[in-house]
Design a protein around this motif. Structure first.
Motif, mmCIF file in Angstrom:
data_model
loop_
_atom_site.group_PDB
_atom_site.id
_atom_site.type_symbol
_atom_site.label_atom_id
_atom_site.label_comp_id
_atom_site.label_asym_id
_atom_site.label_seq_id
_atom_site.Cartn_x
_atom_site.Cartn_y
_atom_site.Cartn_z
ATOM 1 N N ARG A 172 0.877 -1.175 0.000
ATOM 2 C CA ARG A 172 0.000 0.000 0.000
ATOM 3 C C ARG A 172 0.912 1.222 0.000
ATOM 4 N N VAL A 173 0.790 2.021 -1.058
ATOM 5 C CA VAL A 173 1.706 3.149 -1.260
ATOM 6 C C VAL A 173 0.925 4.390 -1.637
ATOM 7 N N SER A 174 1.589 5.550 -1.625
ATOM 8 C CA SER A 174 0.898 6.765 -2.027
ATOM 9 C C SER A 174 0.483 6.635 -3.492
ATOM 10 N N ALA A 175 -0.678 7.219 -3.794
ATOM 11 C CA ALA A 175 -1.346 6.961 -5.075
ATOM 12 C C ALA A 175 -0.555 7.484 -6.267
ATOM 13 N N ASP A 176 0.446 8.349 -6.027
ATOM 14 C CA ASP A 176 1.189 8.931 -7.153
ATOM 15 C C ASP A 176 2.425 8.100 -7.532
#
Lengths: 130, 368
Positions: B332-336
């Motif tokens: 799970r990572v930042s959407a960018d």
């Protein structure tokens, strides 16, 4: 019950040591260790020529389950590494005392071998841990 | 000692290595989990999944109850036996559990009822949560079915091998099954579902018959497989594992479960809906991606993901992929996030490829 050959020496970190003569020993992990690790998928070993003291990190075994450090059970210089493990890490599971060996070391402190466990001592240790 | 399934003696006979799992004694492998994994991708393997919790939902308002309880909409189940994957959310939009729900009856006949399969580690919490929300609905009854054992037979040859040991009438029933559909037969339930990314069946069996069923499958050359192979298979297939990839603090929108949220019809109220609508309006800041490590090493749960030198998420599940011969993970990572990032592996920053969280389907690599 795991296989513990009587002609080898052992350390508590579940490595075996075989005397190859001329002050050289072969090192690998025990049958008990490979059973705990589960399927081995990568083995990272040191370079030939590197010097290590007892207890130094000399590599990593990655199984499907976890990564485990390998520690030098004796001091010395690496004279050979098992390159077969690069393509066939499963040898550690299928033949831990034979084709699954890790490294050979030329000992720098021969007196250290006095502290190694024999097969009975290692068997007792495994029993106590389970 | 944990609870034992009705297959416990079979596991011992077949040299299983048993471990504690969610209060049960379950096989982790029968020798080599990697070999078991390959059997499922190329032939057929079987898993004891009797630890899973089966709950029948009956009563006049059972459909309306499930439409309120679940983020996916059971109205989509238009045919007897059809299955639906859904999250069960809390008011904050976090995932209480993920589950499969089957429509057990003909939708045109009165008295329809459903069968729900939830995770074993979350059993008590789920049963309490489900019971806490029945009051508004007329006559809804929840009946746990612990006497049903469950065996998953998975792999390209799974259906043929199961059929080879069944009666002609049952073979006909199974031949008629579409993916994600099940059929009941004299107390047994055969569903064309699974958790491996391969074709196959999940079979619910009255526990008194399951040992013979397991033995017959073994004699038909179906390989017993443990939870170890089940985990590498589901991860290659990009399927979430509750407790690692999502939990009560994680939105389905940040767990690659957006497709399981039925927003329409807009007037269907379900638990967690208003929280999810707010998240959607504000824009979801995190997403689930797949990571591929082409060099040596194995990605593991909780390792930190680094984007442009900054910590930007973590691995939720990581493993070695036996099919691909390299490590894969869900994170799970930042959407960018772009098409590569780094992972902090035991103090070393290692570059990994970012892909959609799905790696292998029907034996083949699915990302490029």
């Amino acid at each position: 019950m795991s296989d513990i050959p009587s002609d080898l020496k052992y350390v508590a970190s579940h490595e075996w040591i075989r005397d190859e003569g001329d002050g050289v020993v072969a090192i690998g992990v025990t049958d008990h260790a490979q059973d705990l690790l589960g399927d081995v998928v990568f083995v990272e070993l040191p370079d030939v020529g590197a010097d290590f003291a007892v207890g130094d990190d000399i590599g990593v075994v990655e199984s499907v389950k976890a990564a485990s450090d390998i520690y030098a059970p004796l001091s010395g210089q690496i004279v050979a590494v098992n390159e077969e493990l690069e393509d066939s890490p499963e040898l550690v599971n299928s033949d831990p005392y034979g084709d699954g060996w890790f490294i050979k070391i030329r000992l720098s402190e021969a007196s250290e071998t006095a502290g190694l466990l024999d097969a009975d001592g290692y068997a007792e240790l495994c029993e106590a841990e389970s | 000692m944990g609870q034992k399934t009705a297959l416990y003696e079979k596991h011992q006979q077949m040299n299983a290595k048993l471990v504690g799992f969610g209060g049960w004694e379950m096989p982790i492998n029968y020798g080599s989990q990697v070999e078991e994994h390959h059997k499922v991708r190329t032939d057929a393997g079987m898993f004891d999944v009797s630890h899973m919790t089966v709950v029948d939902v009956t009563g006049a308002d059972s459909k309306e109850y499930l439409r309120y309880l679940l983020a996916n909409d059971v109205v989509q189940l238009q045919q007897q036996g059809k299955a639906l994957y859904s999250g069960m959310l809390n008011e904050m939009g976090g995932v209480v559990d993920d589950l499969i729900v089957y429509l057990m009856t003909d939708p045109d006949v009165a008295g329809e009822w459903f069968r729900v399969v939830v995770n074993c580690a979350t059993r008590e919490k789920d049963l309490r949560w489900m019971a806490d929300h029945t009051a508004k609905f007329d006559g809804v009854a929840l009946t746990e079915r612990p006497e049903l054992s469950m065996v998953a037979i998975q792999g390209p040859n799974a259906l043929a091998k199961v059929e080879s040991i069944l009666s002609e009438s049952r073979v006909k029933l199974i031949d008629g099954l579409k993916p994600f559909q099940g059929v009941e037969s004299e107390g047994w339930f055969f569903a064309r579902t699974g958790y491996t990314g391969e074709d196959g069946l999940e079979v619910m069996v009255p526990e008194e018959y399951v040992a013979d069923f397991w033995q017959a499958l073994f004699d038909a050359d179906v390989t017993p497989c443990g939870l170890g192979a089940r985990d590498t298979l589901r991860l290659e297939a990009g399927m979430n594992l509750y407790g690692l990839d999502m939990d009560e603090k994680v939105s389905p929108l940040a767990a690659n479960m957006g497709w399981t949220v039925a927003w329409e019809p807009a007037d269907r109220d379900f638990i967690g809906r208003s929280a999810l609508e707010k998240q959607r309006a504000a824009g979801v800041q995190e997403k689930m991606v797949g990571l591929v490590l082409e060099n040596r090493g194995v990605l593991r749960s909780h390792q930190k993901v680094v984007i442009n030198g900054e910590e930007a998420g973590e691995i939720t599940s990581g493993t070695f992929s036996p099919t691909l011969g390299c490590s894969i993970a869900m994170a799970r990572v930042s959407a960018d996030v772009a098409d590569t990032c780094h992972v902090d592996m035991r103090g070393k920053l290692v570059e990994v490829k970012v892909v959609k969280p799905s790696f292998v389907r029907n034996g083949e690599k699915v990302f490029s």
